[in-house]
Design a protein around this motif. Structure first.
Motif, mmCIF file in Angstrom:
data_model
loop_
_atom_site.group_PDB
_atom_site.id
_atom_site.type_symbol
_atom_site.label_atom_id
_atom_site.label_comp_id
_atom_site.label_asym_id
_atom_site.label_seq_id
_atom_site.Cartn_x
_atom_site.Cartn_y
_atom_site.Cartn_z
ATOM 1 N N VAL A 40 57.431 48.743 21.247
ATOM 2 C CA VAL A 40 57.704 49.976 20.519
ATOM 3 C C VAL A 40 56.387 50.577 20.038
ATOM 4 O O VAL A 40 55.461 49.853 19.672
ATOM 5 C CB VAL A 40 58.619 49.689 19.295
ATOM 6 C CG1 VAL A 40 58.849 50.925 18.465
ATOM 7 C CG2 VAL A 40 59.947 49.099 19.745
ATOM 8 N N VAL A 74 63.851 61.252 12.471
ATOM 9 C CA VAL A 74 63.351 60.310 13.467
ATOM 10 C C VAL A 74 63.528 60.920 14.855
ATOM 11 O O VAL A 74 64.595 61.437 15.180
ATOM 12 C CB VAL A 74 64.123 58.972 13.382
ATOM 13 C CG1 VAL A 74 63.648 57.996 14.435
ATOM 14 C CG2 VAL A 74 64.000 58.379 11.984
ATOM 15 N N VAL A 102 63.403 59.633 18.634
ATOM 16 C CA VAL A 102 63.373 58.433 19.470
ATOM 17 C C VAL A 102 63.072 58.871 20.900
ATOM 18 O O VAL A 102 63.812 59.652 21.484
ATOM 19 C CB VAL A 102 64.719 57.675 19.416
ATOM 20 C CG1 VAL A 102 64.670 56.441 20.304
ATOM 21 C CG2 VAL A 102 65.057 57.294 17.976
ATOM 22 N N LEU A 139 62.837 57.774 24.654
ATOM 23 C CA LEU A 139 63.293 56.736 25.581
ATOM 24 C C LEU A 139 62.740 57.030 26.970
ATOM 25 O O LEU A 139 62.980 58.095 27.527
ATOM 26 C CB LEU A 139 64.819 56.703 25.628
ATOM 27 C CG LEU A 139 65.515 56.388 24.310
ATOM 28 C CD1 LEU A 139 67.027 56.485 24.484
ATOM 29 C CD2 LEU A 139 65.113 55.022 23.796
ATOM 30 N N GLU A 141 56.793 53.507 27.454
ATOM 31 C CA GLU A 141 56.535 54.527 26.454
ATOM 32 C C GLU A 141 55.186 55.207 26.647
ATOM 33 O O GLU A 141 54.962 56.291 26.154
ATOM 34 C CB GLU A 141 56.654 53.952 25.033
ATOM 35 C CG GLU A 141 55.858 52.705 24.754
ATOM 36 C CD GLU A 141 54.387 52.943 24.502
ATOM 37 O OE1 GLU A 141 53.985 54.049 24.137
ATOM 38 O OE2 GLU A 141 53.629 51.995 24.674
ATOM 39 N N VAL A 194 59.510 57.176 17.310
ATOM 40 C CA VAL A 194 59.715 55.799 17.746
ATOM 41 C C VAL A 194 59.912 55.842 19.255
ATOM 42 O O VAL A 194 60.916 56.348 19.750
ATOM 43 C CB VAL A 194 60.954 55.171 17.060
ATOM 44 C CG1 VAL A 194 61.157 53.739 17.541
ATOM 45 C CG2 VAL A 194 60.827 55.231 15.551
ATOM 46 N N ILE A 205 60.275 53.686 22.688
ATOM 47 C CA ILE A 205 60.740 52.337 23.012
ATOM 48 C C ILE A 205 60.644 52.086 24.515
ATOM 49 O O ILE A 205 61.120 52.888 25.318
ATOM 50 C CB ILE A 205 62.208 52.163 22.559
ATOM 51 C CG1 ILE A 205 62.330 52.479 21.059
ATOM 52 C CG2 ILE A 205 62.714 50.767 22.874
ATOM 53 C CD1 ILE A 205 63.763 52.544 20.555
ATOM 54 N N VAL A 245 68.305 49.702 21.609
ATOM 55 C CA VAL A 245 67.757 50.823 20.836
ATOM 56 C C VAL A 245 68.273 50.759 19.396
ATOM 57 O O VAL A 245 67.501 50.919 18.444
ATOM 58 C CB VAL A 245 68.104 52.173 21.497
ATOM 59 C CG1 VAL A 245 67.783 53.342 20.573
ATOM 60 C CG2 VAL A 245 67.367 52.315 22.822
ATOM 61 N N LEU A 279 66.081 50.434 15.817
ATOM 62 C CA LEU A 279 66.223 51.339 14.672
ATOM 63 C C LEU A 279 66.674 50.594 13.418
ATOM 64 O O LEU A 279 66.206 50.885 12.308
ATOM 65 C CB LEU A 279 67.182 52.471 15.004
ATOM 66 C CG LEU A 279 66.685 53.424 16.094
ATOM 67 C CD1 LEU A 279 67.748 54.463 16.420
ATOM 68 C CD2 LEU A 279 65.377 54.084 15.699
ATOM 69 N N HIS A 293 68.071 53.298 10.891
ATOM 70 C CA HIS A 293 69.387 53.526 11.500
ATOM 71 C C HIS A 293 70.281 54.482 10.725
ATOM 72 O O HIS A 293 71.261 54.974 11.268
ATOM 73 C CB HIS A 293 70.095 52.189 11.734
ATOM 74 C CG HIS A 293 70.298 51.396 10.485
ATOM 75 N ND1 HIS A 293 69.262 50.760 9.834
ATOM 76 C CD2 HIS A 293 71.406 51.149 9.763
ATOM 77 C CE1 HIS A 293 69.722 50.146 8.765
ATOM 78 N NE2 HIS A 293 71.025 50.363 8.698
ATOM 79 N N ALA A 307 68.517 61.322 13.601
ATOM 80 C CA ALA A 307 67.636 61.025 14.734
ATOM 81 C C ALA A 307 67.916 61.968 15.889
ATOM 82 O O ALA A 307 69.055 62.351 16.142
ATOM 83 C CB ALA A 307 67.830 59.584 15.187
ATOM 84 N N ILE A 339 67.351 62.019 19.923
ATOM 85 C CA ILE A 339 67.073 61.130 21.042
ATOM 86 C C ILE A 339 66.566 61.969 22.196
ATOM 87 O O ILE A 339 67.240 62.925 22.612
ATOM 88 C CB ILE A 339 68.340 60.362 21.471
ATOM 89 C CG1 ILE A 339 69.023 59.703 20.269
ATOM 90 C CG2 ILE A 339 68.016 59.360 22.563
ATOM 91 C CD1 ILE A 339 68.243 58.634 19.588
#
Length: 108
Positions: free
Chosen positions: A21, A30, A32, A34, A41, A58, A60, A87, A91, A97, A101, A103
């Motif tokens: 990560v 956040v 994220v 992917l 990443e 973040v 990942i 995932v 988080l 979490h 967020a 994505i």
């Protein structure tokens, strides 16, 4: 000498919930990132730095790729649900979490 097409970000890489990560930025939102399968990443390049000015980023590595190549999850069947669970585990481990967020994915 030709410059690399992939700009390296300033964010630090680490293992979280058994996945590679990269985390950068701060805030209550956040983002994220992917990466697609057979990717990591690192392909997000300098996007970390730009996004990190506005949110907590973040990124990942998927199970079995990049810095997640030795994930314990590889001992069982890997399907879409396994990737979603991984995932969510990242988080949760980062205590993110419950924050809003966004994505973002490529080659999904």
């Amino acid at each position: 000498m030709r410059a690399s097409r992939i700009a390296l970000a300033t964010a630090l890489r680490r293992q979280v919930a058994d996945l590679g990560v990269r985390i950068h930025g701060a805030g209550d939102v956040v983002v994220v990132l992917l990466s697609g399968l057979a990717s990591s990443e690192r392909l997000w390049g300098g996007a970390y730095d730009v996004l990190g000015q506005h949110a907590r980023v973040v990124a990942i590595d998927p199970i079995g790729f990049g810095a997640s190549m030795e994930s314990a999850a590889l001992a069982r069947e890997i399907d879409a649900d396994a990737h979603v669970d991984a995932v969510l585990a990242v988080l949760t481990a980062l205590d993110l979490h419950e924050l809003p967020a966004m994505i973002v994915g490529h080659s999904m």
